[in-house]
Every structure is written in structure tokens, then in C-alpha cells.
Design a protein around this motif. Structure first.
Motif, PDB file in Angstrom:
ATOM      1  N   ALA A  75       0.694  -1.107  -0.129  1.00  0.00           N
ATOM      2  CA  ALA A  75      -0.023   0.034   0.103  1.00  0.00           C
ATOM      3  C   ALA A  75       0.857   1.043  -0.043  1.00  0.00           C
ATOM      4  O   ALA A  75       2.118   1.226   0.317  1.00  0.00           O
ATOM      5  N   ALA A  76       0.376   2.367  -0.358  1.00  0.00           N
ATOM      6  CA  ALA A  76       0.902   3.529  -0.558  1.00  0.00           C
ATOM      7  C   ALA A  76       1.311   4.222   1.049  1.00  0.00           C
ATOM      8  O   ALA A  76       0.546   3.605   1.919  1.00  0.00           O
ATOM      9  N   GLU A  77       2.524   4.896   1.176  1.00  0.00           N
ATOM     10  CA  GLU A  77       2.751   5.349   2.485  1.00  0.00           C
ATOM     11  C   GLU A  77       1.911   6.411   2.844  1.00  0.00           C
ATOM     12  O   GLU A  77       1.519   6.268   3.886  1.00  0.00           O
ATOM     13  N   PHE A  78       1.458   7.031   1.906  1.00  0.00           N
ATOM     14  CA  PHE A  78       0.483   8.145   2.088  1.00  0.00           C
ATOM     15  C   PHE A  78      -0.615   8.264   1.399  1.00  0.00           C
ATOM     16  O   PHE A  78      -0.539   8.204   0.063  1.00  0.00           O
ATOM     17  N   GLU A  79      -1.888   8.040   2.072  1.00  0.00           N
ATOM     18  CA  GLU A  79      -3.020   7.836   1.253  1.00  0.00           C
ATOM     19  C   GLU A  79      -3.908   9.137   1.680  1.00  0.00           C
ATOM     20  O   GLU A  79      -4.076   9.356   2.966  1.00  0.00           O
ATOM     21  N   LEU A  80      -4.381   9.742   0.844  1.00  0.00           N
ATOM     22  CA  LEU A  80      -5.169  11.016   0.789  1.00  0.00           C
ATOM     23  C   LEU A  80      -6.524  11.021  -0.071  1.00  0.00           C
ATOM     24  O   LEU A  80      -6.539  10.154  -1.053  1.00  0.00           O
ATOM     25  N   LYS A  81      -7.446  12.052   0.515  1.00  0.00           N
ATOM     26  CA  LYS A  81      -8.504  12.093  -0.186  1.00  0.00           C
ATOM     27  C   LYS A  81      -8.638  13.561  -1.014  1.00  0.00           C
ATOM     28  O   LYS A  81      -8.567  14.358  -0.115  1.00  0.00           O
ATOM     29  N   TYR A  82      -9.084  13.378  -2.202  1.00  0.00           N
ATOM     30  CA  TYR A  82      -9.263  14.872  -2.786  1.00  0.00           C
ATOM     31  C   TYR A  82     -10.790  14.913  -3.264  1.00  0.00           C
ATOM     32  O   TYR A  82     -11.085  14.251  -4.359  1.00  0.00           O
ATOM     33  N   ALA A  83     -11.411  15.753  -2.713  1.00  0.00           N
ATOM     34  CA  ALA A  83     -12.993  15.788  -3.088  1.00  0.00           C
ATOM     35  C   ALA A  83     -13.385  17.127  -4.076  1.00  0.00           C
ATOM     36  O   ALA A  83     -12.620  18.178  -3.709  1.00  0.00           O
ATOM     37  N   THR A  84     -14.302  16.882  -4.850  1.00  0.00           N
ATOM     38  CA  THR A  84     -14.885  17.913  -5.706  1.00  0.00           C
ATOM     39  C   THR A  84     -16.251  17.817  -5.801  1.00  0.00           C
ATOM     40  O   THR A  84     -16.794  16.678  -5.544  1.00  0.00           O
ATOM     41  N   GLY A  85     -16.994  18.946  -6.244  1.00  0.00           N
ATOM     42  CA  GLY A  85     -18.491  18.876  -6.269  1.00  0.00           C
ATOM     43  C   GLY A  85     -19.093  18.743  -7.563  1.00  0.00           C
ATOM     44  O   GLY A  85     -20.038  18.591  -7.976  1.00  0.00           O
ATOM     45  N   GLN A  86     -17.889  18.471  -8.557  1.00  0.00           N
ATOM     46  CA  GLN A  86     -18.092  18.682 -10.101  1.00  0.00           C
ATOM     47  C   GLN A  86     -18.228  17.404 -10.816  1.00  0.00           C
ATOM     48  O   GLN A  86     -17.706  16.330 -10.231  1.00  0.00           O
ATOM     49  N   ASP A  87     -19.069  17.360 -11.780  1.00  0.00           N
ATOM     50  CA  ASP A  87     -19.147  16.043 -12.606  1.00  0.00           C
ATOM     51  C   ASP A  87     -17.897  15.690 -12.866  1.00  0.00           C
ATOM     52  O   ASP A  87     -16.882  16.282 -13.210  1.00  0.00           O
ATOM     53  N   PRO A  88     -17.484  14.425 -13.088  1.00  0.00           N
ATOM     54  CA  PRO A  88     -16.373  13.845 -13.549  1.00  0.00           C
ATOM     55  C   PRO A  88     -15.815  14.263 -14.661  1.00  0.00           C
ATOM     56  O   PRO A  88     -14.700  14.173 -15.098  1.00  0.00           O
ATOM     57  N   THR A  89     -16.871  14.763 -15.672  1.00  0.00           N
ATOM     58  CA  THR A  89     -16.211  15.156 -16.970  1.00  0.00           C
ATOM     59  C   THR A  89     -15.935  16.525 -17.131  1.00  0.00           C
ATOM     60  O   THR A  89     -15.487  17.350 -17.962  1.00  0.00           O
ATOM     61  N   HIS A  90     -16.034  17.365 -15.958  1.00  0.00           N
ATOM     62  CA  HIS A  90     -15.733  18.851 -15.727  1.00  0.00           C
ATOM     63  C   HIS A  90     -14.250  18.861 -15.853  1.00  0.00           C
ATOM     64  O   HIS A  90     -13.677  17.926 -15.391  1.00  0.00           O
TER      65      HIS A  90
ATOM     66  N   ARG B 127       1.677  10.312  -8.152  1.00  0.00           N
ATOM     67  CA  ARG B 127       1.815   9.019  -8.021  1.00  0.00           C
ATOM     68  C   ARG B 127       2.919   8.459  -8.708  1.00  0.00           C
ATOM     69  O   ARG B 127       3.723   7.712  -8.340  1.00  0.00           O
ATOM     70  N   GLU B 128       2.891   8.890 -10.017  1.00  0.00           N
ATOM     71  CA  GLU B 128       4.191   8.498 -10.924  1.00  0.00           C
ATOM     72  C   GLU B 128       5.645   8.925 -10.249  1.00  0.00           C
ATOM     73  O   GLU B 128       6.508   8.247 -10.083  1.00  0.00           O
ATOM     74  N   ALA B 129       5.669  10.244  -9.868  1.00  0.00           N
ATOM     75  CA  ALA B 129       6.826  10.994  -9.283  1.00  0.00           C
ATOM     76  C   ALA B 129       7.268  10.261  -8.156  1.00  0.00           C
ATOM     77  O   ALA B 129       8.405  10.264  -7.673  1.00  0.00           O
ATOM     78  N   THR B 130       6.393   9.872  -7.201  1.00  0.00           N
ATOM     79  CA  THR B 130       6.974   9.149  -5.995  1.00  0.00           C
ATOM     80  C   THR B 130       6.713   7.805  -6.146  1.00  0.00           C
ATOM     81  O   THR B 130       6.794   7.021  -4.901  1.00  0.00           O
ATOM     82  N   SER B 131       6.769   7.031  -7.299  1.00  0.00           N
ATOM     83  CA  SER B 131       6.487   5.506  -7.359  1.00  0.00           C
ATOM     84  C   SER B 131       5.495   4.859  -6.459  1.00  0.00           C
ATOM     85  O   SER B 131       5.880   3.921  -5.957  1.00  0.00           O
ATOM     86  N   GLY B 132       4.427   5.536  -6.389  1.00  0.00           N
ATOM     87  CA  GLY B 132       3.390   4.970  -5.623  1.00  0.00           C
ATOM     88  C   GLY B 132       3.434   5.279  -4.182  1.00  0.00           C
ATOM     89  O   GLY B 132       2.354   5.004  -3.483  1.00  0.00           O
ATOM     90  N   ARG B 133       4.293   6.315  -3.668  1.00  0.00           N
ATOM     91  CA  ARG B 133       4.431   6.297  -2.155  1.00  0.00           C
ATOM     92  C   ARG B 133       3.521   7.121  -1.989  1.00  0.00           C
ATOM     93  O   ARG B 133       2.947   7.167  -0.727  1.00  0.00           O
ATOM     94  N   VAL B 134       2.828   8.077  -2.613  1.00  0.00           N
ATOM     95  CA  VAL B 134       1.627   9.000  -2.320  1.00  0.00           C
ATOM     96  C   VAL B 134       0.580   8.719  -3.275  1.00  0.00           C
ATOM     97  O   VAL B 134       0.652   8.766  -4.467  1.00  0.00           O
ATOM     98  N   ASP B 135      -0.663   8.306  -2.774  1.00  0.00           N
ATOM     99  CA  ASP B 135      -2.001   7.718  -3.624  1.00  0.00           C
ATOM    100  C   ASP B 135      -2.838   8.738  -3.131  1.00  0.00           C
ATOM    101  O   ASP B 135      -3.406   8.775  -1.848  1.00  0.00           O
ATOM    102  N   ILE B 136      -3.315   9.668  -3.883  1.00  0.00           N
ATOM    103  CA  ILE B 136      -4.299  10.670  -3.712  1.00  0.00           C
ATOM    104  C   ILE B 136      -5.487  10.351  -4.565  1.00  0.00           C
ATOM    105  O   ILE B 136      -5.398  10.399  -5.648  1.00  0.00           O
ATOM    106  N   LYS B 137      -6.497   9.876  -3.759  1.00  0.00           N
ATOM    107  CA  LYS B 137      -7.822   9.351  -4.545  1.00  0.00           C
ATOM    108  C   LYS B 137      -8.694  10.648  -4.779  1.00  0.00           C
ATOM    109  O   LYS B 137      -8.965  11.412  -3.700  1.00  0.00           O
ATOM    110  N   LEU B 138      -9.330  10.428  -6.047  1.00  0.00           N
ATOM    111  CA  LEU B 138     -10.256  11.589  -6.422  1.00  0.00           C
ATOM    112  C   LEU B 138     -11.624  11.301  -6.119  1.00  0.00           C
ATOM    113  O   LEU B 138     -12.087  10.098  -6.682  1.00  0.00           O
TER     114      LEU B 138
END
Length: 340
Positions: A32-47, A61-72
Motif C-alpha cells: 500500500a502507499a505510504e501516504f493515502e489522501l482524499k481529494y474531493a470535488t463537487g463537479q461532474d467527472p467530465t468537468h 503518484r508517478e513521481a513518488t513511485s506510488g508512495r503518495v496515493d491521492i484518490k479523487l
């Protein structure tokens, strides 16, 4: 393993994995990623805010080789805008992009960017927001448990739509039942113009229009298109009455748990996507009119100066100057010119 945000339930993990191609699952190391975070928005996925945010999260995620995983989590999946503002304040959500208008319920001065008819064009908007006024607002946000992660993103100039009367002049707004966000500057603006504004959370807008609780609403064209409001509205008056932006907000306590190099990387990549998203909205401003016309919306050109002059005859500007204070007001007028 350090976890900043609450991990999803086992059931949601299984459900999510079932929907993801095997190649995507195997792309990153099994741990699993070392740091797992949440990123929330109110807009439609196509916005564009979600498309560009996801690109930033992929780069991180790419730059940290998966160390940081921020879910949208788009489209108010984790709650209404007001719910999410509370969540980013308490740290249960790590990042949240929020309209400056709604942020004004917590950081009042942020609403000054959406003062009625303050900005005439984008040159004025970016001169203010990438300049001293933007710096001042960021400083006020930072006095709270949250902070602005990047430069402000573009929500566009807002326009009035209707399912009943055509809005051509200030007089057409009299008694008009209009949905507005939970944002005092917009409620105040339309009351001054003698409309009947109703603050309603964004996730309830479509239903409120469909059931005729309100006759119309006001939003940028990208929002009108991506949320299919054209299905329940007939006309769009190009009032451009306010410009609105999205602040990407972060929880300070959560962010402080990250090493300094990761903090810098996250801010840099989100800032890059802010520039990309601004360019997207600029391109969409013209193409969306064509698209919305094909969906049945009739566009109405208005004389914006007539609305500005009508507003100037009221106490609107003097009241908001008193609320925002001399410092913020003078920074705004350096760009907008004298208001009121």
C-alpha cells in the motif's frame, strides 16, 4: 505505514478492484502507499476541474513511485459542498476544491472575488487573483485550519438561466425565483436587483429546477453543460454578473504530516493543473455556446452596463465595502476601477 485519511472499507476496495483492469492494479508495487489522501470535488467527472485534478494526482503518484496515493472523489460523492468544507476543516478529507463564493461562509473576504459586476474580463481577473488581492485572500484562508494549495482555478463568469421568463434587462429579474449557492454575496446581489434568490446546495439544483421550486439558476457554462441543466432550462442570459474561482483547499494538520519534499511536489503539480484548467475553461467559453444551443438552450445577449448601473443605484457596493474592509476593497479597485 502512515495513513493520513481513513482507508476505504474492505467492501469498497473489493468493488473498486473489480472495476479496474489488471494492468492498472499491477502498475504499482503490491504494498500500500505510504501516504493515502482524499481529494474531493463537487463537479461532474467530465468537468475540467476533475480531468485536470486527476492528471495532477497521476503525476504525483508517478513521481513518488506510488508512495503518495491521492484518490479523487468527484460529484459530491463524500457530501454536499458545505459538508465537504467541514470535512476538509476537520481533516477527514485532505483536499477539496471549493468555489470562492461558498468558501466565503467560512472565510468572508474570499467572496470579494465574486462581487457583482466587479470584473469585466479575464485580464482583470488574473491581474487580481495572481496579484495582491489573491495573496491577501490566501493569507486570510491560512489563518484557519485550512490553506490554499495552489493558485486559484477557474470556474468562469456566471450567467442566468431560466425556464420561464427571458431575462434581458434588470427589470426582468424582479420577483424572479432564482437558485443561488449558499453564498451571501450572490444572495445580496440578486436581492439588490429585486429578484427572489433561494440558497440551495448544488447537489439539489437539478431537482429544484425540475420540480419548479425555482424558475432559474446562475452558473458558468461549463457547469450548465456538464450537469445537464439544459434539460430543465430554456434560456441563458449572458449576464457575466460575477466571476467565480475554485480554491483547492488543504487541511493544514494533514499536510504537515508529509515530508517537505512531498509537500512541494503536491503543490507544484496541482498548480500546474490549475494553469491547464484555466486554459480549458477559456477554450470552452465559445464551444459550449454552440453545444448548448444544440441541446435546446436559447442565448440572450444583454447590456451588462445596464445591470451594473442598476446595481450602483442601490446600497450594494457600500454595504460590501464595509464588510470586506478597506484593505481588500482597495486591492480590488486597483484592478476593477471605482465600484458604486
Amino acid at each position: 505505514m502512515k495513513k493520513i485519511a481513513m482507508s476505504p472499507s474492505r467492501r469498497s476496495v473489493i468493488a473498486g478492484a473489480a472495476a479496474v483492469p489488471l494492468v492498472a492494479i499491477l502498475r504499482w508495487p503490491a504494498q500500500a502507499a505510504e501516504f493515502e489522501l482524499k481529494y474531493a470535488t463537487g463537479q461532474d467527472p467530465t468537468h475540467p476541474v476533475n480531468i485536470r485534478a486527476q492528471e495532477a494526482l497521476n503525476r504525483i503518484r508517478e513521481a513518488t513511485s506510488g508512495r503518495v496515493d491521492i484518490k479523487l472523489f468527484p460529484a459530491n460523492q463524500l457530501g454536499s459542498d458545505t459538508d465537504l468544507l467541514a470535512q476538509v476543516r476537520n481533516g477527514s478529507v485532505d483536499f477539496f476544491n471549493l468555489s470562492s463564493l461558498i468558501l466565503a461562509t467560512f472565510v468572508p473576504v474570499s467572496g470579494i472575488t465574486s462581487l457583482g459586476f466587479a470584473f469585466k474580463n479575464y485580464d482583470e481577473v488574473w491581474a487580481a487573483m495572481d496579484g495582491a488581492l489573491g495573496d491577501h485572500i490566501r493569507g486570510e484562508i491560512a489563518k484557519t485550519p485550512i490553506f490554499a494549495v495552489s493558485r486559484i482555478w477557474d470556474n468562469g463568469f456566471r450567467h442566468v438561466t431560466s425556464s420561464t421568463r427571458e431575462i434581458k434587462t434588470p427589470g426582468d429579474l424582479k420577483g424572479f425565483k432564482l437558485r443561488v449557492p449558499q453564498a451571501p454575496p450572490l444572495t445580496s446581489l440578486f436581492k439588490a436587483l429585486e429578484a427572489a434568490p433561494s440558497p440551495i446546495n448544488f447537489n439539489e439544483v437539478y431537482t429544484s429546477l425540475q420540480t419548479k421550486v425555482v424558475e432559474g439558476q446562475e452558473n458558468p457554462l461549463a457547469i450548465i453543460a456538464t450537469t445537464r441543466l439544459y434539460e430543465v432550462q430554456k434560456t441563458c442570459s449572458l449576464t457575466g454578473h460575477v466571476w467565480d474561482g475554485y480554491w483547492v483547499l488543504g487541511n493544514k494538520r494533514s499536510f504537515a504530516k508529509l515530508p517537505a519534499d512531498l509537500q512541494a511536489l503536491i503543490s507544484r503539480e496541482i498548480d500546474k493543473s490549475a494553469a491547464d484548467q484555466r486554459a480549458d475553461i477559456a477554450k470552452l467559453s465559445e464551444s459550449l455556446q454552440t453545444e448548448l444551443k444544440s441541446k435546446g438552450i436559447t442565448f440572450i445577449d444583454v447590456q451588462q452596463d445596464d445591470f451594473r448601473k442598476a446595481l450602483a443605484t442601490t446600497s450594494f457596493y457600500s454595504e460590501w465595502k464595509q464588510k470586506y474592509g478597506e484593505t481588500a476593497w482597495s486591492l480590488l479597485e486597483k484592478v476593477s476601477g471605482k465600484l458604486g
